[in-house]
Design an enzyme around this catalytic site. Structure first.
Site, PDB file in Angstrom:
ATOM      1  N   ASP A  32      -1.768   7.077   8.074  1.00  0.00           N
ATOM      2  CA  ASP A  32      -2.415   8.278   7.508  1.00  0.00           C
ATOM      3  C   ASP A  32      -3.372   8.951   8.502  1.00  0.00           C
ATOM      4  O   ASP A  32      -3.520  10.172   8.515  1.00  0.00           O
ATOM      5  CB  ASP A  32      -3.138   7.982   6.176  1.00  0.00           C
ATOM      6  CG  ASP A  32      -4.041   6.773   6.225  1.00  0.00           C
ATOM      7  OD1 ASP A  32      -4.077   6.085   7.260  1.00  0.00           O
ATOM      8  OD2 ASP A  32      -4.712   6.499   5.208  1.00  0.00           O
ATOM      9  N   ARG A  53       2.154  10.354  -2.792  1.00  0.00           N
ATOM     10  CA  ARG A  53       2.439  11.780  -2.884  1.00  0.00           C
ATOM     11  C   ARG A  53       3.740  12.092  -2.180  1.00  0.00           C
ATOM     12  O   ARG A  53       4.047  11.503  -1.141  1.00  0.00           O
ATOM     13  CB  ARG A  53       1.319  12.593  -2.243  1.00  0.00           C
ATOM     14  CG  ARG A  53       0.068  12.633  -3.113  1.00  0.00           C
ATOM     15  CD  ARG A  53      -0.999  13.462  -2.489  1.00  0.00           C
ATOM     16  NE  ARG A  53      -1.161  13.116  -1.101  1.00  0.00           N
ATOM     17  CZ  ARG A  53      -1.488  13.986  -0.165  1.00  0.00           C
ATOM     18  NH1 ARG A  53      -1.681  15.249  -0.470  1.00  0.00           N
ATOM     19  NH2 ARG A  53      -1.635  13.599   1.083  1.00  0.00           N
ATOM     20  N   SER A  71       0.175   3.815   5.152  1.00  0.00           N
ATOM     21  CA  SER A  71      -1.180   3.608   5.680  1.00  0.00           C
ATOM     22  C   SER A  71      -1.604   2.154   5.707  1.00  0.00           C
ATOM     23  O   SER A  71      -2.550   1.754   5.019  1.00  0.00           O
ATOM     24  CB  SER A  71      -2.158   4.424   4.864  1.00  0.00           C
ATOM     25  OG  SER A  71      -1.663   5.713   4.761  1.00  0.00           O
TER      26      SER A  71
HETATM   27  C1  GLC Z   1      -6.526   0.438   5.896  1.00  0.00           C
HETATM   28  C2  GLC Z   1      -5.166   0.357   6.599  1.00  0.00           C
HETATM   29  C3  GLC Z   1      -5.010   1.463   7.614  1.00  0.00           C
HETATM   30  C4  GLC Z   1      -5.284   2.814   6.963  1.00  0.00           C
HETATM   31  C5  GLC Z   1      -6.658   2.803   6.288  1.00  0.00           C
HETATM   32  C6  GLC Z   1      -6.968   4.123   5.589  1.00  0.00           C
HETATM   33  O1  GLC Z   1      -7.522   0.191   6.821  1.00  0.00           O
HETATM   34  O2  GLC Z   1      -5.037  -0.919   7.227  1.00  0.00           O
HETATM   35  O3  GLC Z   1      -3.707   1.442   8.176  1.00  0.00           O
HETATM   36  O4  GLC Z   1      -5.208   3.825   7.911  1.00  0.00           O
HETATM   37  O5  GLC Z   1      -6.709   1.751   5.351  1.00  0.00           O
HETATM   38  O6  GLC Z   1      -6.063   4.382   4.579  1.00  0.00           O
END
Ligand code: GLC
Length: 436
Positions: free
Chosen positions: A191, A74, A137
């Site tokens: 995230d 996004r 993320s």
């Molecule tokens: C996975 C990633 C992490 C992220 C999570 C949620 O665990 O390693 O960094 O925050 O997914 O998206």
């Protein structure tokens, strides 16, 4: 349902249970791993410093954000009004193809820049100097707010040439390659950190951000003196820590968990994530269903063929199954009433354990911050599992009550929709504020 099937489901419930005693044990182990992670010792909780302090709610301006981490990317422009109020000016969503998720780094970063360009066109934004917060993320080691080295991909991504490298640098190169260097990447963040930043901008009682979606993870605001591994000089009292709790490995697994893990892209890793998050719940349920078909507990024909392709039972479908909706009818597959009932039970069992583990992990963090729950804690949560799975939040809440009794009332689980993206803009604003 036959007696044999009933017995099987009874055993299955036991195999997928997390009772109160086990929950307290999990909390204890969580604390140990948190402590080791913060000290820089080997731990299944990475406890990664984000170099971001919680916002004050007074930051102002228009900021850009990219939110990347699941099946969509996004791009957002967000206006902060300075009194805890946030307005989204524009948002565009792009599906990330399997080709991009598993291709080369040039392809990957050019795709991201292409999305920013399309966003500008769609929202009639003429290129200007913008500060951009980049929500990425995945587990990243940061040495500053705008430098982050990817440790390893998770959630099915495997873009080549990114692990071990600075992701901001790679995105900057792509911006230059595509003549978009007027954009300044002011921060890279997880995230969870975005979700917390958005949550605490709007609500001062919010100290923890959680994602319960394709993947799962959490962050919280930690006192600098407790982050023993931090050697840089930091002039603030607190910093947000990205826990990477998906990696927590002190949980008992059953044969279905082991099968899903063995067949995954990263066997042995992300153990908690594989028992909790949306990406894997469908796989676990399918593994149970296939086992029941093979052992003659489920007799309806055609089911197995529907499940041949990996990762094709989505969280949404699983949620429908939990509520007793016949998702197979659309594909012309007739499932006998008693088999549907069995599948419904399986979907409930699998998602209930997920919610109970997630709630216990939240309880562990809340207890770490405030051992006797003297204060109220608002937990900012984003992700489709929490938002859309029927009964999920209720299952989490009842686990919290089992753990804390009446004190559970002091914990509020708050949906913070799109927090991960909006939070990136908030973080960009915190940085701009510091520089001004
Ligand atoms: C996975 C990633 C992490 C992220 C999570 C949620 O665990 O390693 O960094 O925050 O997914 O998206």
């Amino acid at each position: 349902m036959s007696d044999k099937s009933k017995m099987f489901l009874k055993d299955l419930k036991n195999e997928f249970s997390l009772n109160t005693h086990q929950a307290h044990e999990m909390i204890h182990n969580f604390h140990k791993e948190m402590e080791m992670g913060l000290a820089g010792e080997k731990s299944s909780l990475k406890m990664l410093p984000s170099f971001i302090c919680p916002p004050k709610g007074t930051e102002k301006g228009i900021f850009l954000a990219i939110d990347l981490g699941g099946t969509n990317l996004r791009v957002l422009a967000v206006k902060l009004l300075g009194d805890g109020v946030i307005e989204t000016v524009g948002v565009s969503r792009f599906a990330i193809s399997n080709e991009v998720m598993t291709g080369t780094n040039d392809m990957f970063f050019d795709f991201i820049v292409g999305c920013i360009k399309t966003f500008f066109d769609e929202n009639h934004i003429t290129q200007n100097k913008y500060s951009l917060g980049f929500t990425f993320s995945f587990p990243v080691i940061q040495s500053s707010i705008d430098r982050g080295v990817l440790i390893s991909w998770t959630k099915g991504f495997s873009v080549s040439g990114v692990e071990g490298r600075d992701v901001v640098g790679l995105l900057n190169h792509a911006l230059i390659r595509n003549k978009m260097e007027s954009i300044h990447i002011s921060a890279i963040l997880n995230d969870t950190v975005g979700t917390l930043a958005a949550g605490s901008y709007m609500d001062p009682l919010c100290h923890m951000g959680v994602i319960l979606g394709t993947g799962t993870n959490a962050c919280y605001s930690e006192k600098i003196k407790n982050i023993k591994k931090l050697d840089n000089l930091i002039c603030s009292d607190e910093m947000i820590i990205n826990m990477e709790w998906g990696g927590f490995d002190r949980l008992e697994r059953n044969i279905y968990d082991e099968t899903v893990d063995k067949n995954s892209q990263n066997p042995g890793e992300q153990r908690l994530e594989k028992m909790v998050s949306g990406m894997y719940l469908g796989e676990i349920a399918k593994t149970v269903i296939i086992h029941m078909i093979e052992n003659g507990y489920i007799l309806s024909r055609g089911l197995q063929s529907m499940f041949e392709e990996p990762y094709n039972l989505t969280t949404e479908q699983l949620s429908h199954l939990s509520s007793g909706v016949d998702i197979f009818k659309k594909s012309g597959i007739h499932i006998a009433e008693k088999d549907r009932e069995i599948i419904r039970e399986i979907a409930c069992i699998v998602s209930k354990r997920s919610a109970r583990i997630a709630a216990t992990a939240i309880a562990a963090v809340v207890q770490w911050i405030d051992p006797h729950l003297h204060n109220h804690h608002h937990i900012a949560i984003d992700g489709s599992l929490f938002e859309k799975y029927s009964g999920y939040k209720e299952n989490m809440q009842s686990m919290l009550e089992e753990i804390f009794g009446d004190l559970a009332k002091k914990i509020t689980l708050k949906l913070t929709h799109d927090g991960s993206g909006i939070g990136a803009a908030v973080v960009s604003a915190i940085e701009a504020h510091k520089r001004s």
